[in-house]
Design a protein around this motif. Structure first.
Motif, PDB file in Angstrom:
ATOM      1  N   PRO A  22      12.075   8.237   1.230  1.00  0.00           N
ATOM      2  CA  PRO A  22      12.626   9.592   1.414  1.00  0.00           C
ATOM      3  C   PRO A  22      11.542  10.662   1.398  1.00  0.00           C
ATOM      4  CG  PRO A  22      13.922   8.348  -0.174  1.00  0.00           C
ATOM      5  CD  PRO A  22      12.693   7.529   0.113  1.00  0.00           C
ATOM      6  N   GLY A  23      11.781  11.714   2.163  1.00  0.00           N
ATOM      7  CA  GLY A  23      10.815  12.801   2.236  1.00  0.00           C
ATOM      8  C   GLY A  23      10.050  12.767   3.547  1.00  0.00           C
ATOM      9  N   TRP A  24       9.306  13.819   3.763  1.00  0.00           N
ATOM     10  CA  TRP A  24       8.576  13.965   5.032  1.00  0.00           C
ATOM     11  C   TRP A  24       7.231  13.252   4.971  1.00  0.00           C
ATOM     12  CZ3 TRP A  24       3.936  16.581   6.201  1.00  0.00           C
ATOM     13  CH2 TRP A  24       3.671  16.708   7.571  1.00  0.00           C
ATOM     14  N   ASN A  25       6.991  12.372   5.953  1.00  0.00           N
ATOM     15  CA  ASN A  25       5.692  11.730   6.146  1.00  0.00           C
ATOM     16  C   ASN A  25       5.272  10.890   4.945  1.00  0.00           C
ATOM     17  OD1 ASN A  25       3.515  11.173   7.845  1.00  0.00           O
ATOM     18  ND2 ASN A  25       2.241  12.776   6.921  1.00  0.00           N
ATOM     19  N   ASN A  26       6.205  10.222   4.293  1.00  0.00           N
ATOM     20  CA  ASN A  26       5.875   9.364   3.158  1.00  0.00           C
ATOM     21  C   ASN A  26       5.786   7.889   3.513  1.00  0.00           C
ATOM     22  OD1 ASN A  26       5.657  11.322   1.098  1.00  0.00           O
ATOM     23  ND2 ASN A  26       7.875  11.456   0.937  1.00  0.00           N
ATOM     24  N   ASP A  27       6.285   7.484   4.690  1.00  0.00           N
ATOM     25  CA  ASP A  27       6.314   6.071   5.040  1.00  0.00           C
ATOM     26  C   ASP A  27       4.898   5.519   5.235  1.00  0.00           C
ATOM     27  OD1 ASP A  27       8.936   6.726   5.129  1.00  0.00           O
ATOM     28  OD2 ASP A  27       9.279   6.098   7.204  1.00  0.00           O
ATOM     29  N   PRO A  28       4.587   4.359   4.662  1.00  0.00           N
ATOM     30  CA  PRO A  28       3.295   3.723   4.955  1.00  0.00           C
ATOM     31  C   PRO A  28       3.290   3.150   6.364  1.00  0.00           C
ATOM     32  CG  PRO A  28       4.651   2.288   3.582  1.00  0.00           C
ATOM     33  CD  PRO A  28       5.399   3.586   3.709  1.00  0.00           C
ATOM     34  N   PHE A  29       2.191   3.359   7.086  1.00  0.00           N
ATOM     35  CA  PHE A  29       2.099   2.782   8.430  1.00  0.00           C
ATOM     36  C   PHE A  29       0.726   2.195   8.716  1.00  0.00           C
ATOM     37  CE2 PHE A  29       1.290   7.330   8.655  1.00  0.00           C
ATOM     38  CZ  PHE A  29       0.145   7.434   9.436  1.00  0.00           C
ATOM     39  N   GLU A  30      -0.175   2.246   7.727  1.00  0.00           N
ATOM     40  CA  GLU A  30      -1.444   1.528   7.812  1.00  0.00           C
ATOM     41  C   GLU A  30      -1.529   0.614   6.589  1.00  0.00           C
ATOM     42  OE1 GLU A  30      -4.728   4.185   8.204  1.00  0.00           O
ATOM     43  OE2 GLU A  30      -3.942   5.128  10.029  1.00  0.00           O
ATOM     44  N   PHE A  31      -1.628  -0.696   6.836  1.00  0.00           N
ATOM     45  CA  PHE A  31      -1.631  -1.687   5.767  1.00  0.00           C
ATOM     46  C   PHE A  31      -3.014  -2.336   5.711  1.00  0.00           C
ATOM     47  CE2 PHE A  31       2.709  -0.825   6.553  1.00  0.00           C
ATOM     48  CZ  PHE A  31       3.402  -1.107   5.385  1.00  0.00           C
ATOM     49  N   TYR A  32      -3.682  -2.197   4.566  1.00  0.00           N
ATOM     50  CA  TYR A  32      -5.071  -2.631   4.427  1.00  0.00           C
ATOM     51  C   TYR A  32      -5.218  -3.961   3.709  1.00  0.00           C
ATOM     52  CZ  TYR A  32      -5.452   2.409   5.255  1.00  0.00           C
ATOM     53  OH  TYR A  32      -5.316   3.670   5.757  1.00  0.00           O
ATOM     54  N   ASN A  86      -1.832   3.361   3.376  1.00  0.00           N
ATOM     55  CA  ASN A  86      -2.253   4.761   3.422  1.00  0.00           C
ATOM     56  C   ASN A  86      -1.279   5.675   2.694  1.00  0.00           C
ATOM     57  OD1 ASN A  86      -0.226   4.359   5.360  1.00  0.00           O
ATOM     58  ND2 ASN A  86      -0.979   6.021   6.659  1.00  0.00           N
ATOM     59  N   ARG A  87      -0.276   5.108   2.058  1.00  0.00           N
ATOM     60  CA  ARG A  87       0.665   5.880   1.258  1.00  0.00           C
ATOM     61  C   ARG A  87       0.793   5.313  -0.159  1.00  0.00           C
ATOM     62  NH1 ARG A  87      -0.477   8.732   4.716  1.00  0.00           N
ATOM     63  NH2 ARG A  87       0.866   9.868   6.185  1.00  0.00           N
ATOM     64  N   GLY A  88      -0.221   4.561  -0.592  1.00  0.00           N
ATOM     65  CA  GLY A  88      -0.251   4.064  -1.956  1.00  0.00           C
ATOM     66  C   GLY A  88      -0.159   2.552  -2.036  1.00  0.00           C
ATOM     67  N   ALA A  89       0.023   2.076  -3.281  1.00  0.00           N
ATOM     68  CA  ALA A  89       0.239   0.653  -3.544  1.00  0.00           C
ATOM     69  C   ALA A  89       1.738   0.409  -3.575  1.00  0.00           C
ATOM     70  CB  ALA A  89      -0.398   0.256  -4.865  1.00  0.00           C
ATOM     71  N   PRO A 116      -5.688   7.291  -8.301  1.00  0.00           N
ATOM     72  CA  PRO A 116      -6.891   8.025  -7.896  1.00  0.00           C
ATOM     73  C   PRO A 116      -6.823   8.533  -6.458  1.00  0.00           C
ATOM     74  CG  PRO A 116      -7.461   5.949  -8.966  1.00  0.00           C
ATOM     75  CD  PRO A 116      -6.001   5.915  -8.712  1.00  0.00           C
ATOM     76  N   SER A 117      -6.123   7.798  -5.596  1.00  0.00           N
ATOM     77  CA  SER A 117      -5.994   8.183  -4.191  1.00  0.00           C
ATOM     78  C   SER A 117      -4.747   7.522  -3.626  1.00  0.00           C
ATOM     79  CB  SER A 117      -7.223   7.747  -3.391  1.00  0.00           C
ATOM     80  OG  SER A 117      -7.004   7.886  -2.000  1.00  0.00           O
ATOM     81  N   ARG A 118      -4.186   8.094  -2.576  1.00  0.00           N
ATOM     82  CA  ARG A 118      -3.055   7.463  -1.902  1.00  0.00           C
ATOM     83  C   ARG A 118      -3.517   6.381  -0.941  1.00  0.00           C
ATOM     84  NH1 ARG A 118      -0.176  11.986   1.709  1.00  0.00           N
ATOM     85  NH2 ARG A 118       1.503  10.501   1.387  1.00  0.00           N
ATOM     86  N   PHE A 119      -4.813   6.304  -0.644  1.00  0.00           N
ATOM     87  CA  PHE A 119      -5.350   5.277   0.243  1.00  0.00           C
ATOM     88  C   PHE A 119      -5.776   4.079  -0.603  1.00  0.00           C
ATOM     89  CE2 PHE A 119      -5.729   9.133   2.718  1.00  0.00           C
ATOM     90  CZ  PHE A 119      -5.323   8.731   3.984  1.00  0.00           C
ATOM     91  N   VAL A 120      -4.907   3.072  -0.662  1.00  0.00           N
ATOM     92  CA  VAL A 120      -5.139   1.879  -1.484  1.00  0.00           C
ATOM     93  C   VAL A 120      -5.641   0.762  -0.573  1.00  0.00           C
ATOM     94  CG1 VAL A 120      -4.090   0.171  -2.997  1.00  0.00           C
ATOM     95  CG2 VAL A 120      -3.413   2.577  -3.161  1.00  0.00           C
ATOM     96  N   ILE A 121      -6.866   0.312  -0.820  1.00  0.00           N
ATOM     97  CA  ILE A 121      -7.527  -0.634   0.069  1.00  0.00           C
ATOM     98  C   ILE A 121      -7.352  -2.074  -0.377  1.00  0.00           C
ATOM     99  CG2 ILE A 121      -9.702  -1.130   1.241  1.00  0.00           C
ATOM    100  CD1 ILE A 121      -8.524   1.616   1.808  1.00  0.00           C
ATOM    101  N   SER A 122      -7.098  -2.312  -1.667  1.00  0.00           N
ATOM    102  CA  SER A 122      -6.932  -3.682  -2.140  1.00  0.00           C
ATOM    103  C   SER A 122      -5.879  -3.734  -3.234  1.00  0.00           C
ATOM    104  CB  SER A 122      -8.259  -4.251  -2.657  1.00  0.00           C
ATOM    105  OG  SER A 122      -8.777  -3.464  -3.706  1.00  0.00           O
TER     106      SER A 122
END
Length: 338
Positions: free
Chosen positions: A98-108, A122-125, A160-166
């Motif tokens: 829910p909310g604007w632009n919260n959906d993850p669309f890049e999966f690392y 790109n929207r968290g873990a 620490p960041s919404r960009f979770v790489i691992s």
């Protein structure tokens, strides 16, 4: 393989089949025993993959193949960024928040355990609950996405960041999440972020391995940080000055074949570490090694071990590099395979 100019090439192995992600193309299936190409999955196939922009592959706890990709932010209930192949069909995991632009669309990165599926996005873990596989109508459910901020659903959780790489489960209801600005441990049972670590240097992607009550965090420019989960205290890091590794740039870490060992790779090449005695068992530099294998001249991007064969995929430093080879090392006699 005849494929050049790849930023990365994620790998998963299921028995005799190697799944090789080729961003921009799809997934190449290779017979591990013969080296023959079995198939190339693309979005154009009848049962094709959701997207050709494959970032990560993982065999899940129940034997399915998880595929994380970069897709369009469509706003649909399941945008295809995370999909599971069960051997006969694809299932798209839900991505709507829910909310604007919260959906993850890049999966690392993606991983799993008996409690669920986890992804760094790109929207968290994010975490998904397993469906009841005895019920054909049951589907995955999105449990939560932990992030540093948001617009509506998924507001800041202290990451620490919404960009979770691992992402990597490290214990009962505990999830490690490495971000571009530090790392965190999440209690998935109550949804709280219980530990946060930030680094004063550019750490790129943090690698993680847990043995006993010690969490090992591999960083570029720092080395291997060690955190005692029982006492909540930091141990002396291995940064190249203790004799365990020869440099502080760590790009990969995986469990070794023997209990209490771990492979670490980086600018120093490859090192097999005895975690119990805190000593190096094997140290191979990049290039030729006396009484050892010949490694690529570039740091590893990814390594894995299957049936005493170590597969080494080198990093690609610049867009014009075409490092499309995978080096194989026989760990029974420490020689490079052709």
């Amino acid at each position: 393989l005849g494929v050049d100019n790849l930023d990365s090439a994620p790998v998963a192995v299921d028995g005799s089949v190697i799944y090789l992600g080729l961003p921009g193309l799809g997934i190449l299936l290779i017979d591990r025993l013969t080296g023959d190409t079995l198939d190339l999955w693309t979005p154009d196939d009848p049962n094709g993959i959701p997207s050709e922009n494959v970032n990560t592959l993982s065999l899940d706890f129940y034997g399915g193949l998880l595929v994380g990709s970069e897709v369009q932010n469509s706003g649909s209930n399941a945008n295809g960024g995370l999909a599971r192949w069960d051997g006969s069909a694809w299932e798209f995991l839900p991505t709507s928040i829910p909310g604007w632009n919260n959906d993850p669309f890049e999966f690392y990165d993606v991983s799993s355990d008996p409690n669920g599926v986890y992804a760094g996005t790109n929207r968290g873990a994010c975490m998904w609950n397993w469906p009841d596989f005895n019920n054909p109508q049951a589907q995955f459910t999105l449990e939560d996405c932990w992030t540093s901020g948001g617009n509506g659903g998924g507001q800041g959780d202290g990451m620490p960041s919404r960009f979770v790489i691992s992402v990597d489960p490290i214990g009962q209801d505990l999830l490690y999440a490495g971000t571009i600005e530090g790392a965190a441990v999440i209690n998935t049972s109550n949804g709280s972020v219980v530990e946060v670590w930030t680094a004063g240097d550019d750490t790129e992607r943090a690698r993680v391995h847990k043995f006993g009550e010690v969490l090992y965090l591999g960083f570029e420019n720092i080395g291997i940080a060690r955190f005692n989960l029982s006492s909540g205290s930091w141990l002396t890091p291995w940064d190249g000055s203790q004799g365990v590794i020869d440099d502080d740039d760590v790009t990969v870490m995986i469990p070794g074949s023997q209990y209490g060992t771990m492979w670490a790779g980086g600018d120093f090449g490859l090192t097999l570490i005895d975690l119990i005695n805190e000593t190096a068992l094997i140290q191979w530099a990049r290039g030729e090694n006396q009484d050892g294998p010949t490694l690529p001249n570039f740091s590893p991007q990814e390594i894995l071990v299957v049936d005493q064969v170590l597969y080494y995929s080198p990093q690609r430093a610049n867009p014009w590099n075409s490092r499309d080879e995978v080096t194989r090392i026989n760990l029974e006699n420490n020689t490079t395979l052709q």
